[in-house]
Design a protein around this motif. Structure first.
Motif, mmCIF file in Angstrom:
data_model
loop_
_atom_site.group_PDB
_atom_site.id
_atom_site.type_symbol
_atom_site.label_atom_id
_atom_site.label_comp_id
_atom_site.label_asym_id
_atom_site.label_seq_id
_atom_site.Cartn_x
_atom_site.Cartn_y
_atom_site.Cartn_z
ATOM 1 N N UNK A 145 -11.820 -1.308 1.296
ATOM 2 C CA UNK A 145 -12.349 -0.712 0.846
ATOM 3 C C UNK A 145 -11.641 0.160 -0.031
ATOM 4 N N UNK A 146 -10.781 0.782 0.231
ATOM 5 C CA UNK A 146 -9.231 1.801 -0.049
ATOM 6 C C UNK A 146 -7.786 1.583 -0.344
ATOM 7 N N UNK A 147 -7.432 0.957 -1.252
ATOM 8 C CA UNK A 147 -6.283 1.314 -0.629
ATOM 9 C C UNK A 147 -5.174 2.383 -1.364
ATOM 10 N N UNK A 148 -3.968 2.468 -0.888
ATOM 11 C CA UNK A 148 -2.985 3.849 -0.493
ATOM 12 C C UNK A 148 -1.778 3.345 -0.599
ATOM 13 N N UNK A 149 -1.100 3.363 -1.203
ATOM 14 C CA UNK A 149 0.686 2.770 -1.878
ATOM 15 C C UNK A 149 1.124 3.937 -1.223
ATOM 16 N N UNK A 150 1.911 4.068 -0.566
ATOM 17 C CA UNK A 150 2.758 5.488 -0.482
ATOM 18 C C UNK A 150 3.807 5.847 -0.873
ATOM 19 N N UNK A 151 3.465 6.952 -1.327
ATOM 20 C CA UNK A 151 4.490 7.293 -2.890
ATOM 21 C C UNK A 151 5.871 8.054 -1.824
ATOM 22 N N UNK A 152 7.039 8.218 -1.903
ATOM 23 C CA UNK A 152 7.390 7.692 -3.626
ATOM 24 C C UNK A 152 8.037 6.112 -2.323
ATOM 25 N N UNK A 153 8.395 5.282 -3.588
ATOM 26 C CA UNK A 153 8.191 4.118 -3.376
ATOM 27 C C UNK A 153 10.250 4.027 -2.673
ATOM 28 N N UNK A 154 11.013 3.293 -3.098
ATOM 29 C CA UNK A 154 12.161 3.508 -2.234
ATOM 30 C C UNK A 154 13.179 3.162 -3.555
#
Ligand SMILES: NC(=O)c1ccc[n+]([C@@H]2O[C@H](COP(=O)([O-])OP(=O)(O)OC[C@H]3O[C@@H](n4cnc5c(N)ncnc54)[C@H](OP(=O)(O)O)[C@@H]3O)[C@@H](O)[C@H]2O)c1
Length: 295
Positions: free
Chosen positions: A93-102
Motif C-alpha cells: 500500500x505504501x512505498x518509501x525509498x529511504x533518502x538520501x540515496x548513496x
C-alpha cells in the motif's frame, strides 16, 4: 524555565494509538493489514536505524512493515525496476525509498521519487501530491510538517492570523510547512491554517530581525543552535525541527536553554518533532490502504 515544553513523544503516542485503533477496524471490516514497504539502498548506519524504527512502529500499529534491501551499487535501473514492481504489487500500500540515496553512485533521486505511484506515495514527495497540496486539496501530507501541524493543533496553539517564520526551504520540511500554514483551511481545520508566512533561507537578509518578528518560529536548517535567544520574540512559540549530532549528543537548530527563557512554548530535541514524523507515516499508510481498497 519559562516556556511550556511541547511533548512530541506524548502527541505521537496519541496519534499512533488512534492509527492502531483505525487499523484494527479496517482489518475487522475484512481488509488485509495495510503494508508499508521501505526500500533501503546501501549500508548507511543512520538509514538502517530509520528503516528499522519505521518497521517497528508499523508492527506496533498492526501495519505490515517490509524492507527491500539493495546493494549500494545496484544502480538506477535496478532501483527503478524495484519501484515499478512495488507499484503493481497489490499487497503493497505504501512505498518509501529511504533518502538520501548513496552518494557517488549516480542515483537520480528525483527520477526515483517521481516513479512512485502517487497513490502509494506515503512520503508525499511525488509531483502529484505536492501539486495537490499547493492547490489546497491535499491527499497525503508530508510527514514532518503534518506532524508539526498536529502538535500545534493538539497543544491548542492557533496559527490563524499569526506571523509564522519557517527557516529552511527544503522539499521535505520547509516548503510544504510554509504552504500548509498559509492555506485557507488546513488538515486540522482553520486553527492551524491562515497564517502569514515568511519562508527564510540562507540568502535572507537580516535573519535575526525576520525571526524576531515571528509569533511562531519553525527552524528546519540543520545547524546546531544557530537560533539564539536574541532571535526570538518574547512569548513566541518555537518549533525545532533540526537534528544535529554534536559530540555524540543530538541537538536542535535552536539554542534550547536560551530560547526556553523567552518563548511561551518550545519543542525539545530529541522528543519534539522527531517522533511525530513516524506517527504521520503510519497515518498515511493506513490512508493509502483505504484509498486503494475503496474502504
Ligand atoms: N524531526 C524530523 O523528523 C526531521 C525530518 C526532516 C529533517 N529533519 C532535520 O531538519 C533539519 C533540516 O533538514 P532539511 O532536510 O529540511 O534541510 P536541507 O534540505 O538541508 O535544507 C536546509 C535549509 O536551511 C537553509 N539554511 C542553511 N543555512 C542557513 C542559514 N545560515 N540561515 C538561514 N537558512 C539556512 C538552507 O537554505 P538554502 O535553500 O538557501 O540553501 C535550506 O533551505 C536537519 O537537521 C534534519 O536532520 C528532521
Amino acid at each position: 524555565m519559562k516556556a511550556e515544553i511541547l511533548d512530541g513523544k506524548r502527541v505521537a503516542a496519541e496519534i499512533r494509538a488512534e492509527v492502531a485503533k483505525s487499523v484494527e477496524q479496517f482489518v475487522a471490516s475484512g481488509a488485509p493489514a495495510p503494508c508499508l514497504t521501505a526500500v533501503l539502498v546501501g549500508e548507511d548506519p543512520a538509514s538502517q536505524v530509520y528503516v528499522r524504527n519505521k518497521a517497528r512502529a508499523c508492527e506496533k500499529a498492526g501495519i505490515e512493515g517490509r524492507t527491500h534491501r539493495l546493494p549500494v551499487d545496484a544502480g538506477q535501473k535496478e532501483l527503478l525496476a524495484l519501484v515499478n514492481e512495488l507499484n503493481t504489487d497489490a499487497n503493497v500500500n505504501g512505498i518509501l525509498v529511504q533518502l538520501p540515496l548513496p552518494a557517488g553512485h549516480d542515483y537520480d533521486e528525483r527520477e526515483i521519487l517521481d516513479a512512485i505511484d502517487p497513490l502509494k506515495d506515503v512520503d508525499a514527495f511525488s509531483p502529484i501530491n505536492v501539486g495537490l497540496l499547493m492547490q489546497g486539496r491535499p491527499r497525503f501530507l508530508p510527514c514532518t510538517p503534518h506532524g508539526i501541524v498536529q502538535l500545534l493543533h493538539r497543544s491548542g496553539i492557533s496559527t490563524s492570523a499569526k506571523k509564522v517564520c519557517v527557516i529552511g526551504r527544503s522539499e521535505i520540511v520547509g516548503k510544504p510547512m510554509a504552504m500548509m500554514l498559509a492555506q485557507k483551511s488546513g488538515s486540522c481545520g482553520p486553527d492551524v491554517a491562515n497564517a502569514t508566512v515568511t519562508l527564510a533561507h540562507s540568502r535572507t537578509a537580516d535573519l535575526a530581525a525576520t525571526c524576531r518578528d515571528a509569533d511562531i518560529l519553525i527552524a528546519a536548517v540543520g545547524r546546531p543552535k544557530m537560533i539564539t535567544g536574541d532571535m526570538i520574540k518574547p512569548d513566541a512559540v518555537v518549533i525545532d525541527v533540526g537534528i544535529n549530532r554534536v559530540d555524540d549528543k543530538l541537538v536542535g537548530d535552536v539554542d534550547f536553554d536560551a530560547a526556553a527563557e523567552i518563548a511561551s512554548a518550545i519543542t525539545p530535541v530529541p522528543g519534539g518533532v522527531g517522533p511525530l514524523t513516524i506517527a504521520m507515516l503510519l497515518h498515511n499508510t493506513l490512508m493509502a490502504a483505504k484509498l486503494q481498497t475503496g474502504r
